[in-house]
Scaffold this active site. Structure first.
Site, PDB file in Angstrom:
ATOM      1  CD  GLU A  44      -2.807   1.204   2.433  1.00  0.00           C
ATOM      2  OE1 GLU A  44      -2.732   0.319   3.309  1.00  0.00           O
ATOM      3  OE2 GLU A  44      -3.734   2.026   2.354  1.00  0.00           O
ATOM      4  CB  CYS A 102      -7.173   3.041   4.383  1.00  0.00           C
ATOM      5  SG  CYS A 102      -7.469   2.216   5.940  1.00  0.00           S
ATOM      6  CG  ASN A 149      -9.013  -2.443   3.069  1.00  0.00           C
ATOM      7  OD1 ASN A 149      -8.372  -3.485   3.167  1.00  0.00           O
ATOM      8  ND2 ASN A 149      -8.786  -1.398   3.839  1.00  0.00           N
ATOM      9  CD  GLU A 150      -8.996  -2.660   7.888  1.00  0.00           C
ATOM     10  OE1 GLU A 150      -9.247  -1.533   8.359  1.00  0.00           O
ATOM     11  OE2 GLU A 150      -8.011  -3.331   8.233  1.00  0.00           O
TER      12      GLU A 150
HETATM   13  O1  AHR Z   1      -1.932  -1.444   6.803  1.00  0.00           O
HETATM   14  C1  AHR Z   1      -2.352  -0.198   7.208  1.00  0.00           C
HETATM   15  C2  AHR Z   1      -3.861  -0.064   7.227  1.00  0.00           C
HETATM   16  O2  AHR Z   1      -4.403  -0.919   8.181  1.00  0.00           O
HETATM   17  C3  AHR Z   1      -4.567  -0.452   5.970  1.00  0.00           C
HETATM   18  O3  AHR Z   1      -4.619   0.577   5.071  1.00  0.00           O
HETATM   19  C4  AHR Z   1      -5.932  -0.797   6.442  1.00  0.00           C
HETATM   20  O4  AHR Z   1      -6.556  -1.764   5.643  1.00  0.00           O
HETATM   21  C5  AHR Z   1      -5.741  -1.237   7.857  1.00  0.00           C
HETATM   22  O5  AHR Z   1      -6.585  -0.582   8.708  1.00  0.00           O
END
Ligand code: AHR
Length: 659
Positions: free
Chosen positions: A50, A240, A371-372
């Site tokens: 990321e 994120c 994602n989350e």
């Molecule tokens: O890895 C850092 C963050 O942690 C990522 O962006 C997210 O998916 C998680 O909350």
């Protein structure tokens, strides 16, 4: 007591014994070399990238100039301008990155006119290394001269290179420079060295040496560090980042392909997410976009696992929702990405890929949506993606999310929903304490074997009280936990640690697998744990037991074993989390002394990570404080005897041949 009750009581007594076993007691670990309990997928251990901690711009993407196109909202972020410098955007060179600088000089200027770029916390230059400056320019009249300079942190004796520019149409220019000094905090300066005006855009500088020699490519040492992990799967681009703080700033892959100069800028959400760690100069140039990502997957031999927005922006922030009946453009993004990766060059997106230099398909096999995410808004939307992807690409595996944590209401709600929707894998995230990791080596033992498989998509051991360092304790707890991943490889298909990279002067999140500055990088004990699991994963997990321990932490011991049928190896991984050394006897084919399944080579390899200091870390000053050490242990018949030192992660590799 009936028979099952007697067996249960005996088992309980055994476990009690294990829990009370002295940490110095000898232990026998039995490996049933013919008793395969789970096939280990060749792509099981991978990486998750990321753009956080300046992992892409300023990191893996080897561009050395920040805000090269003057399109940051504050057009001169990263630049110091002097003399007559204006920013304009009429008749731009790149319509999606429209701003450019106009440098003018008349005879009365005392200072001259120029621009000075600070790079990403400086520009790392090395003596004797070549760099390539590239820019676009046009001049209203005649011929003008630009002077580029490499400037060290003391502003001494810059390296100078002049170039003439002419013509009132935008043109690309390129000039090689060699640095005469080594400095991590250098700058790139450009002066107008003649009277008149020059319009200047996309001022870029890359090291001549990049990963695989690709011009405008990736930083060689960082890409090599990824390659050395032998990743089987590569999740990208977030995290994120995928969701965006709002829908407008979500990651849109279509903005990341085509000419890098014309990929529209996006703010990086890690620019402002943590008010105590503000990085107002953090934007995404998308120079590392989806084409480059697929190319890296191919380089590493890793399966791509792209993650796309499901039409919900980050639920920790605004949680903006695309109404379900307006979701089609998002669904199209997913379908088009599959076409971009795999489509024939005669298809619209396959054509884009082919024009970027890769007519062959990339062979995408899976895609993650969301994602989350959490609550009913997620499955409502995911369902529409699942239907559309299944209809057009039934061969593509679909990954859904179980939310942001390892347990709790959101997790408990989403898992059954993922089953209902019939996704192939469910992404689980856990950033938990070392104690949690040690205690959860059995997490997957009772998972439903018939439902979707698990993708441990983001995990890392976070020692909050100590500031979450990448210390040996964190790595050891991950190694212990991962014995449970391997043992349950039939249900845990994929696993990726998170996050991957961090710039030592510009990070937002720790711990991270690889730390870098502008000159070099270091790898963490956690990196080595990932690497050892990946290098020595084997093809099938084997039944492994011990009379003295449940091997899930009983007596501070954790163990798993596997056979590698291709290489002809039995691989045993043992974590001793106690302080005391343990004499260990590995018995291969227990109970079959006279009828061993295989012939065993007389010496086995041992690879050991150990430290008496759980707080030990690798640093830029001492990068090798913790690293695996190779050795040899004798094999006597079907037994290997060795000592698992206190606080150690041991990998024993026994060569086998058919009898
Ligand atoms: O890895 C850092 C963050 O942690 C990522 O962006 C997210 O998916 C998680 O909350």
């Amino acid at each position: 007591m009936n028979k099952p009750q007697i067996i249960a009581s005996l088992a309980a007594l055994c476990l009690l014994g294990a829990a009370h076993a002295q940490n110095t007691d000898p232990v026998e670990i039995k490996v049933e070399t013919k008793n395969e309990i789970a096939a280990i997928r060749p792509n099981m251990y991978g990486i998750f990238f990321e753009d956080i901690n300046f992992g892409a711009d300023g990191g893996l993407y080897a561009e050395l100039v920040k805000n090269r196109s003057f399109d940051f909202p504050n057009h001169l972020t990263g630049w110091v301008a002097w003399g007559d410098v204006k920013i304009e955007n009429a008749d731009p060179c790149f319509e999606r990155m429209p701003n450019y600088a106009v440098l003018s000089l008349d005879g009365n200027s005392l200072t001259g006119t120029g621009l000075d770029n600070e790079g990403f916390k400086g520009i790392g230059l090395k003596k004797g290394e070549s760099y390539r400056i590239r820019f676009y320019a046009k001049v209203p009249r005649g011929t003008q001269t630009l002077q580029f300079e490499l400037v060290d942190d003391r502003n001494n004796n810059p390296v100078k290179a002049k170039i003439e520019v002419s013509g009132d149409e935008w043109k690309e220019y390129s000039l090689p420079v060699e640095s005469t000094f080594t400095c991590a905090k250098s700058r790139l300066r450009v002066r107008l060295a003649s009277k008149g005006s020059v319009l200047l855009d996309h001022v870029s500088m890359f090291p001549a040496r990049t990963w695989k020699g690709r011009e405008g490519g990736m930083r060689e040492d960082l890409a090599q560090a990824l390659c050395d992990l032998h990743p089987g799967v590569f999740r990208f681009p977030g995290g994120c980042i995928v969701e965006g703080t709002n829908l407008e700033t979500r990651y849109q892959w279509k903005n990341t392909v085509g000419r890098p100069e014309n990929r529209p800028l996006n703010i990086n959400r890690w620019n402002y997410t943590f008010p105590h760690k503000l990085f107002p100069d953090y934007f995404q140039s998308y120079g590392l976009g989806f084409f480059e990502y697929f190319q890296l997957c191919e380089d590493f031999g890793a399966d791509a696992l792209p993650v796309l927005s499901c039409g919900i922006s980050c639920q920790y922030e605004l949680g903006q929702l695309v109404p379900c009946d307006e979701l089609q453009p998002y669904i199209d993004d997913a379908l088009d990405l599959i076409e971009f990766a795999n489509g024939d060059p005669s298809t619209p997106w396959g054509k884009v890929r082919a024009e970027m230099g890769h007519p062959e398909p990339f062979g995408l096999k899976m895609i993650a949506i969301g994602n989350e995410q959490w609550d009913a808004v997620y499955p409502e939307r995911l369902e529409l993606f699942v239907k559309a992807i299944r209809a057009e690409y039934p061969e593509i595996l679909i990954v859904g999310s179980s939310g942001p944590s390892a347990s709790g209401d959101r997790f408990d709600y989403l898992w059954p929903e993922m089953k209902r929707l019939g996704v192939d894998l469910v992404d689980e995230h856990y950033y938990m304490s070392p104690d949690w990791f040690f205690a959860n080596a059995g997490r997957y033992d009772d998972y439903d074997r018939k439902g979707p498989k698990v993708f441990a998509g983001e995990y890392a051991s976070h020692d909050q009280p100590h500031g979450k360092p990448n210390h040996f304790l964190a790595a050891l707890s991950e190694a212990a936990f991962m014995t449970g991943l391997e043992r349950n490889a039939d249900v845990v298909w994929l696993a990726t640690y998170a996050p991957l990279f961090a710039h030592k002067d510009a990070w937002q999140w720790n711990p991270d697998l690889i730390w870098f500055d502008n000159m070099t990088h270091i790898v963490t004990p956690n990196y080595y744990v990932q690497q050892l699991y990946s290098l020595y994963k084997g093809t099938d997990a084997l039944r492994t037991s011990s009379p003295q321990s449940d091997l899930k932490g009983g007596g501070n011991l954790y163990a798993t074993s596997a056979i590698d049928k291709q290489k002809g190896e039995i691989i045993i991984k043992i974590v001793n989390s106690g302080k005391q050394a343990r004499p260990v006897t590995l018995t291969l084919d227990p109970g079959k002394k006279l009828r061993q399944a295989y012939a065993y080579a007389p010496a086995a390899r041992s690879i050991v990570m150990q430290s008496d200091d759980l707080m030990a870390e690798n640093t830029f000053e001492n990068p090798d404080a913790i690293r695996p050490v190779e050795g040899e242990v004798a094999v006597n018949g079907n037994q290997v005897e060795f000592t698992a030192k206190g606080q150690s992660f041991n990998v024993i590799v026994v060569k086998i041949s058919e009898k």
